[in-house]
Design a protein around this motif. Structure first.
Motif, PDB file in Angstrom:
ATOM      1  N   GLY A 100       0.910  -1.325   0.006  1.00 58.07           N
ATOM      2  CA  GLY A 100       0.070  -0.026   0.039  1.00 58.07           C
ATOM      3  C   GLY A 100       0.849   1.370   0.035  1.00 58.07           C
ATOM      4  O   GLY A 100       0.362   2.356  -0.051  1.00 58.07           O
ATOM      5  N   PHE A 102       2.431   2.436   2.253  1.00 54.75           N
ATOM      6  CA  PHE A 102       2.423   3.139   4.066  1.00 54.75           C
ATOM      7  C   PHE A 102       3.804   3.172   4.358  1.00 54.75           C
ATOM      8  O   PHE A 102       4.184   1.925   4.779  1.00 54.75           O
ATOM      9  CB  PHE A 102       1.452   2.891   4.786  1.00 54.75           C
ATOM     10  N   VAL A 367       1.841 -11.283   3.284  1.00 58.74           N
ATOM     11  CA  VAL A 367       2.600 -10.468   4.600  1.00 58.74           C
ATOM     12  C   VAL A 367       3.006 -11.722   5.347  1.00 58.74           C
ATOM     13  O   VAL A 367       2.720 -12.805   5.153  1.00 58.74           O
ATOM     14  CB  VAL A 367       2.045  -9.590   5.338  1.00 58.74           C
TER      15      VAL A 367
END
Ligand SMILES: Cc1cc2nc3c(=O)[nH]c(=O)nc-3n(C[C@H](O)[C@H](O)[C@H](O)COP(=O)(O)OP(=O)(O)OC[C@H]3O[C@@H](n4cnc5c(N)ncnc54)[C@H](O)[C@@H]3O)c2cc1C
Length: 454
Positions: A100, A102, A367
Motif C-alpha cells: 500500500g 504506507f 505478509v
C-alpha cells in the motif's frame, strides 16, 4: 548432527507439499505478477539475468525485496563485502513491489505494554527507536539513491471503527479528532466517529522505491540475479552452497529475506514458524475534485481503522483512492473475487459519495506473521552462517528496510545490531496454520463487529 538434519530437510524432495506451502502455487509463481497500479505507473527495471554459473561471494542473499536489497547495500557500502542477491522472480515481485506504500511505524503485533512486559522498558524504548529509524532510513534511501517515489504528506490517522474504539482512543489521549474535526481536516467518512493522529511516516510509490534500491544495488556492484529461485542450501567447507536451477553460489554467509514468500524447506528449521497472510488492495480511477469535495475527503494522509482485520486507505498523488483490506484465505479466483466484492462494499459504506467511482486495479500479496508476534532478525539456530530477516507483520516498508540493514550488520559481527525484540527465534505454530488463521479471523470478525454507518 543438528546441522545435518536441518540441511537434509532443506534439500529433500518435497513429499507433502501441502505441509510446506499454505497457499495455492499460483500465489508463489513468478509468472503470475499482478497487474498492479504500481507497475502500470512506473518504468520497469530491465530484467536481471539468472545466475548461470558457479561463483563465490562473501554473502548470498535470498530475496530481492526491501530487506534483501537494503542488506545488500549495507554490506557493500559499509563493509566492502562481495554480495550476490538471488531472486526467484524479479526485484520487487514480492510484497515490496505491491504493497500500500504506507511508510509507517509498525512491524509487530505487540503493543507497548506487551513489549515492556516481554523485554522491559529499555527494550520497548529501543523498539520504538527502531520503528522511527525505519522511516528515517527510507527517507535517507530515497535521497541518497535519488529515487522519485512520489512521497505524500507526513503523518497517519488511525480511525476508530466503532464507539467502543473511539472511547478507548479518547482515554489514551494524544491528538484525537472527533467526526466534526475530521470533516474540518478533509478526512470525512460516513463510518468513523473519530481518530487519533500520529505525526510520523509518509506515503510512497512502493515499486518505484524497490526498483530504485535494485538500481542502487547494481550500481554498487551487487550481483543481482532474477529468475533464480534458490532450490537448495547445503553446508560447504567454508560456508554454504546455494543452488539455483542453472547455477550455484558458494558463500561464507547466507541471509534469507523471503518473508511471506518463504520456501519453508530453506531451511527446514523455518517450517511452521511463520504464517503468511493475505492482504488485498484496490485502486480506483482518479476521483474528480468535485467528488472529493462531495465526500469531504481531500487529504493525501495515510489512514487505517482500528479493526483487527483492518482497512487501510490513502489518496494517491493523482487522486486515485488506494483501499486495502486484510483477510482472505486463498489465491483461487472465486474467493479472491468474493473478497474483492466485500472490500468494495466496505469502501462504498465508508465513502458513499464515491460509489460510482470505478475500481481500476485489484491485486493481493502475502505478509508474514510469527508466533512471537514480532520480526526475527538473527541466526538460524544450529546452522552457523545462516541468517534470517523476516516477519514484518504487514508493516515492512520501513521495518524491513531498516531490519535488512540491521541483519547486514549482525552478519558482519556487530553486537546487538538488531533490536532485542527481534532477536528471539520464533517457535513453531502449535496448530495447523490454516485452522489457526480461520479461527483467528472468525474471532477477529466477532471482536471487530460489522462495519456500520455512523
Ligand atoms: C497487499 C499488501 C499491502 C501491504 N501494505 C503495506 C503498507 O502499506 N505498508 C507497509 O509497511 N507494509 C505493507 N505491506 C507489507 C510489506 O510490503 C512487506 O512487509 C515488505 O515488503 C517485506 O519485504 P521483504 O523484502 O521482507 O519481502 P518481499 O518483498 O515479500 O520479498 C521476498 C522475495 O523473496 C523471493 N523469494 C522467495 N523464495 C525465494 C527463493 N527460494 N529463492 C529466491 N527468491 C525467493 C520472492 O520472490 C520475493 O520477491 C503490504 C503487503 C502486501 C502484500
Amino acid at each position: 548432527m543438528v546441522l545435518s538434519s536441518l540441511c537434509e530437510s532443506s534439500i529433500l524432495p518435497l513429499r507433502r507439499p501441502e505441509a510446506m506451502m499454505l497457499y495455492e502455487p499460483i500465489g508463489h509463481d513468478p509468472a503470475h505478477w499482478p497487474d498492479s497500479y504500481w507497475r502500470a505507473s512506473c518504468p520497469a527495471l530491465p530484467p536481471c539475468p539468472p545466475l548461470a554459473r558457479s561463483s563465490t561471494v562473501d554473502v548470498a542473499i535470498i530475496g530481492a525485496g526491501y530487506a534483501g536489497l537494503n542488506a545488500a547495500l549495507e554490506l557493500v557500502e559499509s563493509h566492502g563485502a562481495d554480495v550476490a542477491v538471488l531472486e526467484a522472480a524479479q526485484p520487487g515481485w514480492g510484497a515490496s513491489g505491491r504493497n500500500g506504500g504506507f511508510c509507517c511505524l509498525g512491524g509487530t503485533k505487540l503493543d507497548a505494554t506487551a513489549i515492556t512486559r516481554r523485554i522491559g522498558a529499555a527494550g520497548a524504548a529501543e523498539w520504538d527507536a527502531f520503528e522511527h529509524a525505519g522511516i528515517a532510513r527510507v527517507r535517507d534511501n530515497l535521497a541518497r539513491y535519488r529515487i522519485d517515489a512520489q512521497t505524500t504528506e507526513t503523518g497517519e490517522i488511525q480511525l476508530a471503527a466503532n464507539a467502543r474504539a473511539w472511547a478507548r482512543m479518547q482515554r489514551a489521549g494524544g491528538e484525537v479528532l472527533d467526526a466534526t474535526q475530521l470533516r474540518e481536516h478533509g478526512l470525512n467518512t460516513a463510518v468513523y466517529p473519530g481518530g487519533a493522529m500520529t505525526r510520523a511516516g509518509f506515503g510512497l510509490h512502493p515499486y518505484a522505491y524497490v526498483t530504485g534500491l535494485a538500481r542502487a544495488a547494481l550500481a554498487a556492484g551487487v550481483a543481482l540475479h532474477g529468475d533464480s529461485r534458490v532450490t537448495g542450501l547445503t553446508p560447504a567447507q567454508a560456508g554454504w552452497t546455494v543452488q539455483t536451477a542453472q547455477g550455484q553460489v558458494h558463500a561464507r554467509q547466507v541471509l534469507i529475506a523471503t518473508n511471506g514468500y518463504s520456501d519453508e524447506r530453506l531451511p527446514g528449521w523455518l517450517h511452521r514458524r511463520i504464517l503468511p497472510a493475505l492482504s488485498h488492495v484496490m485502486v480506483t480511477e482518479p476521483i474528480a475534485p468535485a467528488d472529493l469535495q462531495a465526500q469531504g475527503w481531500t487529504r493525501h494522509l495515510m489512514a487505517y481503522d482500528s479493526r483487527t482485520l483492518l482497512h487501510y486507505f490513502r489518496l494517491l498523488p493523482d487522486n486515485r483512492m488506494l483501499f486495502g483490506a486484510r483477510g482472505g484465505m486463498s489465491f483461487r479466483p472465486a474467493p479472491v473475487a468474493r473478497f474483492a466484492r466485500e472490500a468494495r462494499q466496505a469502501f462504498d459504506m465508508i465513502f458513499p459519495a464515491w460509489q460510482a467511482v470505478p475500481a481500476a486495479y485489484h491485486w493481493n500479496g502475502l505478509v508474514c506473521l510469527t508466533t512471537s508476534r514480532a520480526p526475527y532478525i538473527g541466526p538460524v539456530p544450529g546452522a552457523p552462517g545462516l541468517f534470517l530477516a523476516l516477519g514484518w507483520h504487514g508493516n515492512g516498508v520501513a521495518a524491513a528496510s531498516h531490519g535488512g540493514r540491521c541483519a547486514a550488520r549482525a552478519l558482519m559481527g556487530v553486537a546487538d545490531a538488531a533490536p532485542r525484540l527481534t532477536r528471539r527465534p520464533p517457535a513453531r505454530f502449535p496448530l495447523p496454520r490454516k485452522l489457526a488463521l480461520r479461527a483467528g479471523m472468525a474471532l477477529a470478525g466477532l471482536i471487530d463487529g460489522p462495519l456500520r454507518p455512523r
